[in-house]
Structure formats: C-alpha cells, structure tokens
Write a protein that holds these residues in place. Structure first.
Motif, PDB file in Angstrom:
ATOM      1  N   ASP A  28       0.817  -1.205   0.000  1.00 12.34           N
ATOM      2  CA  ASP A  28       0.000   0.000   0.000  1.00 12.34           C
ATOM      3  C   ASP A  28       0.858   1.265   0.000  1.00 12.34           C
ATOM      4  N   GLN A  29       0.565   2.155  -0.946  1.00 14.06           N
ATOM      5  CA  GLN A  29       1.215   3.456  -0.964  1.00 14.06           C
ATOM      6  C   GLN A  29       0.480   4.463  -0.085  1.00 14.06           C
ATOM      7  N   PHE A  30      -0.739   4.121   0.306  1.00 20.38           N
ATOM      8  CA  PHE A  30      -1.519   4.949   1.229  1.00 20.38           C
ATOM      9  C   PHE A  30      -2.574   4.070   1.870  1.00 20.38           C
ATOM     10  N   THR A  31      -3.092   4.540   3.009  1.00 22.00           N
ATOM     11  CA  THR A  31      -4.164   3.841   3.700  1.00 22.00           C
ATOM     12  C   THR A  31      -5.265   4.838   4.026  1.00 22.00           C
ATOM     13  N   PRO A  32      -6.430   4.754   3.385  1.00 17.96           N
ATOM     14  CA  PRO A  32      -7.521   5.687   3.681  1.00 17.96           C
ATOM     15  C   PRO A  32      -7.954   5.583   5.131  1.00 17.96           C
ATOM     16  N   SER A  33      -8.393   6.711   5.689  1.00 19.19           N
ATOM     17  CA  SER A  33      -8.894   6.723   7.057  1.00 19.19           C
ATOM     18  C   SER A  33     -10.406   6.950   7.041  1.00 19.19           C
ATOM     19  N   SER A  34     -11.078   6.362   8.024  1.00 23.44           N
ATOM     20  CA  SER A  34     -12.533   6.448   8.103  1.00 23.44           C
ATOM     21  C   SER A  34     -12.947   7.696   8.865  1.00 23.44           C
ATOM     22  N   GLN A  35     -13.944   8.414   8.333  1.00 20.91           N
ATOM     23  CA  GLN A  35     -14.463   9.603   9.012  1.00 20.91           C
ATOM     24  C   GLN A  35     -15.768   9.308   9.740  1.00 20.91           C
ATOM     25  N   TRP A  36     -16.626   8.494   9.149  1.00 21.92           N
ATOM     26  CA  TRP A  36     -17.852   8.092   9.815  1.00 21.92           C
ATOM     27  C   TRP A  36     -18.417   6.830   9.182  1.00 21.92           C
ATOM     28  N   PRO A  56     -16.630  15.939  -2.196  1.00 22.90           N
ATOM     29  CA  PRO A  56     -15.653  17.019  -2.308  1.00 22.90           C
ATOM     30  C   PRO A  56     -14.405  16.814  -1.457  1.00 22.90           C
ATOM     31  N   ASP A  57     -14.539  16.109  -0.340  1.00 22.90           N
ATOM     32  CA  ASP A  57     -13.404  15.941   0.566  1.00 22.90           C
ATOM     33  C   ASP A  57     -13.168  14.478   0.924  1.00 22.90           C
ATOM     34  N   GLY A  58     -13.470  13.574   0.008  1.00 22.98           N
ATOM     35  CA  GLY A  58     -13.272  12.155   0.282  1.00 22.98           C
ATOM     36  C   GLY A  58     -14.141  11.322  -0.637  1.00 22.98           C
ATOM     37  N   TYR A  59     -14.556  10.166  -0.148  1.00 22.64           N
ATOM     38  CA  TYR A  59     -15.429   9.310  -0.937  1.00 22.64           C
ATOM     39  C   TYR A  59     -16.255   8.456   0.017  1.00 22.64           C
ATOM     40  N   VAL A  60     -17.346   7.907  -0.512  1.00 20.36           N
ATOM     41  CA  VAL A  60     -18.240   7.096   0.293  1.00 20.36           C
ATOM     42  C   VAL A  60     -18.417   5.747  -0.375  1.00 20.36           C
ATOM     43  N   VAL A  61     -18.524   4.697   0.438  1.00 21.68           N
ATOM     44  CA  VAL A  61     -18.813   3.355  -0.065  1.00 21.68           C
ATOM     45  C   VAL A  61     -20.059   2.844   0.627  1.00 21.68           C
ATOM     46  N   ILE A  62     -20.795   1.982  -0.072  1.00 18.81           N
ATOM     47  CA  ILE A  62     -21.947   1.323   0.518  1.00 18.81           C
ATOM     48  C   ILE A  62     -21.805  -0.170   0.259  1.00 18.81           C
ATOM     49  N   THR A  63     -21.934  -0.977   1.294  1.00 19.93           N
ATOM     50  CA  THR A  63     -21.736  -2.410   1.171  1.00 19.93           C
ATOM     51  C   THR A  63     -23.069  -3.105   0.914  1.00 19.93           C
ATOM     52  N   ARG A  64     -23.000  -4.376   0.583  1.00 23.39           N
ATOM     53  CA  ARG A  64     -24.222  -5.124   0.292  1.00 23.39           C
ATOM     54  C   ARG A  64     -25.143  -5.248   1.508  1.00 23.39           C
ATOM     55  N   ASP A  65     -24.604  -5.186   2.696  1.00 24.84           N
ATOM     56  CA  ASP A  65     -25.470  -5.288   3.878  1.00 24.84           C
ATOM     57  C   ASP A  65     -25.936  -3.921   4.382  1.00 24.84           C
ATOM     58  N   GLY A  66     -25.666  -2.852   3.617  1.00 23.14           N
ATOM     59  CA  GLY A  66     -26.211  -1.540   3.939  1.00 23.14           C
ATOM     60  C   GLY A  66     -25.327  -0.634   4.761  1.00 23.14           C
ATOM     61  N   ASP A  67     -24.094  -1.020   5.059  1.00 24.92           N
ATOM     62  CA  ASP A  67     -23.179  -0.120   5.752  1.00 24.92           C
ATOM     63  C   ASP A  67     -22.732   0.992   4.805  1.00 24.92           C
ATOM     64  N   VAL A  68     -22.748   2.216   5.302  1.00 21.87           N
ATOM     65  CA  VAL A  68     -22.318   3.376   4.527  1.00 21.87           C
ATOM     66  C   VAL A  68     -21.126   3.982   5.256  1.00 21.87           C
ATOM     67  N   LYS A  69     -20.012   4.140   4.545  1.00 26.99           N
ATOM     68  CA  LYS A  69     -18.778   4.606   5.180  1.00 26.99           C
ATOM     69  C   LYS A  69     -18.180   5.745   4.355  1.00 26.99           C
ATOM     70  N   LYS A  70     -17.740   6.776   5.056  1.00 30.01           N
ATOM     71  CA  LYS A  70     -16.980   7.829   4.397  1.00 30.01           C
ATOM     72  C   LYS A  70     -15.517   7.686   4.760  1.00 30.01           C
ATOM     73  N   LEU A  71     -14.663   7.740   3.722  1.00 30.69           N
ATOM     74  CA  LEU A  71     -13.228   7.622   3.921  1.00 30.69           C
ATOM     75  C   LEU A  71     -12.514   8.759   3.224  1.00 30.69           C
ATOM     76  N   VAL A  72     -11.307   9.046   3.660  1.00 34.65           N
ATOM     77  CA  VAL A  72     -10.480  10.079   3.042  1.00 34.65           C
ATOM     78  C   VAL A  72      -9.071   9.558   2.878  1.00 34.65           C
ATOM     79  N   ILE A  73      -8.373  10.096   1.859  1.00 39.71           N
ATOM     80  CA  ILE A  73      -6.958   9.796   1.667  1.00 39.71           C
ATOM     81  C   ILE A  73      -6.185  11.018   2.106  1.00 39.71           C
ATOM     82  N   GLU A  74      -5.372  10.864   3.120  1.00 36.87           N
ATOM     83  CA  GLU A  74      -4.642  12.007   3.684  1.00 36.87           C
ATOM     84  C   GLU A  74      -3.192  12.013   3.217  1.00 36.87           C
TER      85      GLU A  74
END
Length: 385
Positions: free
Chosen positions: A38-46, A367-385
């Motif tokens: 990994d050249q970077f590791t995204p961090s979770s915001q919520w 605008p300041d990161g990205y969001v993913v949604i999983t098949r079981d309905g989890d929604v996560k916002k992550l950022v690359i710092e």
C-alpha cells in the motif's frame, strides 16, 4: 467465449445477473487476492447504515451526492439523506407498503427532487429537502438502471426495452420508445446518456439507440454486437453499459460485442475493438477504463482504441464498475476488497478490506473524500490524507 459464459453463469448464481439460465459448465475459479504494497491507507471519518442494503440481489443502488447531501437507499425501501460531513441522518423515508419496495434502479437528483426506481416498476420522486413523497408512477417494467433527467423529464429504461419519459412535476408519461427484447437477456439495463437534446442508450438486442428528447422520436440504432452461435446463451448481445460522451464521440461497450466509438455527427462508428462487458466504463477524458466480463481491467486510448494496458489479476472476482477517485482507478469486489490502480500503468497502488458482505457498486466521490456502501447496507466515508 467459454470464459464470458462462465462469468455470466457465476454471476447468475451469486447475484442473479443472468435471467433464466442454468448450466453444469466448468467451474470458474476466482483469482487469489493480489499481494499489494500500500502506498496509502484511507482513514474512516464516519460509518452509518441504510436498511438492510441490497443483500445478494441485483440492486445497483449507487449513492448520489447533490444539494450538499448524500442520498442513499436500500432494496427494502429505506431512502435517507445524510450530512456528508458527519454521516448524520437529515431525513429518512420508508417506501415499503404491503410488500418490499424492491428498489433497484439507482438514485438521481434534479429539479429539487430525488428519483429512484424499483423492480416493481415504480418510479418515486421525493422532495430533496424533506424526503416527502411528491409522486409515484408505475412504468410496467423493472427499472434496473438509474433514472436520468433532461428537459423537465425523468427518463427511465425498463427491462421490457421501453424508454419512458415522465413529467418531473407530476410523474405522468410524456412519451415512450420501445426496442426489441430477446427471450433471454442479461439482468440489467443501460442507463441513458443525454447531450444537446439527444438521448443515447444500449438495448438488449445488441444495439445503441439514439432519439431526440423532445418529442421522444427514435433517430437511429447502431449494432454493437451481432448474435452468433447455436444456443440462446451463445447469442446474448446485451448492451447494459451506459454510454460515455467525450466531445463529438460517444463510447459504448456490449456483452459478446465490441467497444465502439461513435461519431455523434454521423452516427457511424469511428473505431471498434473486441471487448465484452456488461459494466459501465470510466474515463479521465483521454482514456476509457473497462472491466471485461471475466474481470480483466483494460485502459484504452479514446482517440484510437489502442489498448494501453491490461490487468488480469482480479479475474472472476465479480468486480464493480470502475470509478476514478483521487486520481486513481478504483474497483471493488464481491469479497469486500477495494483495489486502487495507477491509471497510467494499471499497477496496484493500494488495497483495503472494507466489509466481508462485498460490494454491488463502487465508491462515490465527495468534495473531501469518498463514500462506499456495502451489500449489507453499511455506509462509510473515507479520506486519503
């Protein structure tokens, strides 16, 4: 051909992507997880959730960022507006009545409203500020792709091969255009693309169709794939991907078909290359990024159709459509991993395990990161710092 057929059958078993088929063909082997430094590791915001997600069903409910809100939905009918800064719910609407809403057609936002379609053939319009249901219309066909908006219309492409324009304020049908649907098709429909009063979409009989948004008049159809072979499965030529428009050219790819560049002025092909895919493509303006039906990732020069690189290390991992996040090409897979690639070389630059339930759709840029949604309905916002 066998690899493409195998992929279609595996997808049918895992997430029901191929309607009406069964076979005892050779077992398809999923590629092992690539070893990546990994050249970077995204961090979770919520982290939050929406309903029960989509499970293992074919429901491509891609989140939508608009009006400074993040709109998400679950197959069972829960629609939420989230604050993208902290993930808190701004409003929540449950569209489930006596039976499951079976939301499946993705989310779009325009005209101060949020639109989503369903397997029941219902199209819903919600007030983007409050979540109140403004109207619901039944279009007599599954809505498996995201509605698009243009010229005060909400336009949906149904599983019965009908393109339908609904009045954005009332949901009343303004016009319909029908195209042929073979007896056997892949599960999915092409999300239309619009430009300068024209609308373009892929059809189940292997064509790219073009029409005028007003008054809803079909102009031409261009073959993208030609049915070949002795069986109906061999002759599948669905065009389920959404067209991409760059300048005066349109790009489209089909299953058992070709990646084709169309000159919009003439409606004729500028070039064709042999790729088979039922997934949407991504572009950075000069290159097209394709996930093939055996989950190879390819970069193609948009001007000439020349292949620039081809990464085969994620074969048969049931990838999402590719997207571009923070300058990288990103795909997610059925085992819950996100894979980040260098757009110039196709080499991996990072990889994360996000959720074991896997992904039906890829990440969405904020605008300041990205969001993913999983098949079981989890929604996560992550950022690359």
């Amino acid at each position: 051909m066998k690899k493409m057929l195998n992929k279609a059958l595996v997808t049918a078993v895992v997430i029901g992507a191929l309607a009406g088929c069964a076979s005892e063909d050779d077992t398809v082997i999923m590629a092992p997880l690539p070893q990546v430094t990994d050249q970077f590791t995204p961090s979770s915001q919520w982290n939050t959730s929406v309903g029960n997600g989509v499970g293992q069903y074919f429901s491509k409910l891609t989140p939508e960022y608009a009006y400074e809100k993040l709109f998400v939905a679950s197959r069972d009918g829960v629609v939420k507006a989230l604050n993208p800064e902290d993930g808190k719910t701004l409003w929540e609407t449950d569209l489930e009545q006596d039976t499951s809403a079976l939301l499946s057609g993705g989310i779009s936002a325009a005209y101060d409203q949020v639109f989503v379609g369903s397997e029941n053939g219902d199209v819903y319009a919600l007030n983007q500020e409050t979540g109140e249901l403004n109207w619901a219309a039944n279009v007599n066909g599954e809505v498996l792709s995201t509605p698009v908006t243009d010229s005060n219309f909400v336009i949906v492409h149904t599983s019965k091969g009908v393109l339908i324009a609904l009045d954005q304020s009332t949901g009343e049908v303004s016009w319909e255009i029908s195209t042929e649907v073979p007896n056997l098709t892949l599960r999915g429909t092409s999300k239309p693309a619009t430009i300068s009063g024209g609308i373009f979409w892929g059809t189940a009989n292997g064509r790219l169709a073009a029409a005028m948004v007003e008054p809803g008049q079909l102009i031409w159809q261009q073959p993208i794939g030609t049915p070949q072979g002795a069986t109906e499965i061999d002759r599948l030529v669905d065009v389920d991907a959404s067209p991409i428009i760059l300048g005066s050219n349109l790009y489209i790819v089909g299953y058992n078909g070709q990646l084709t560049a169309i000159d919009l002025r003439s409606g004729k092909p500028a070039w064709k290359r042999k790729y088979s895919s039922s997934s949407d493509m991504a572009t950075d303006g000069s290159r097209l990024f394709v996930v093939t039906d055996n989950d190879h990732l390819a970069a193609v020069d948009a001007r000439s159709g020349t292949e620039l690189w081809n990464n085969k290390q994620l074969e048969n991992r049931l990838l999402t459509a590719p997207v571009i996040i923070a300058g990288y090409l990103v795909v997610a897979d059925s085992q819950g991993y996100m894979h980040w690639l260098d757009r110039d070389t196709g080499e991996f630059v990072a990889q994360q395990e996000v959720d074991s339930s896997g992904f039906a759709v890829g990440p969405v840029a904020l605008p300041d990161g990205y969001v993913v949604i999983t098949r079981d309905g989890d929604v996560k916002k992550l950022v690359i710092e």
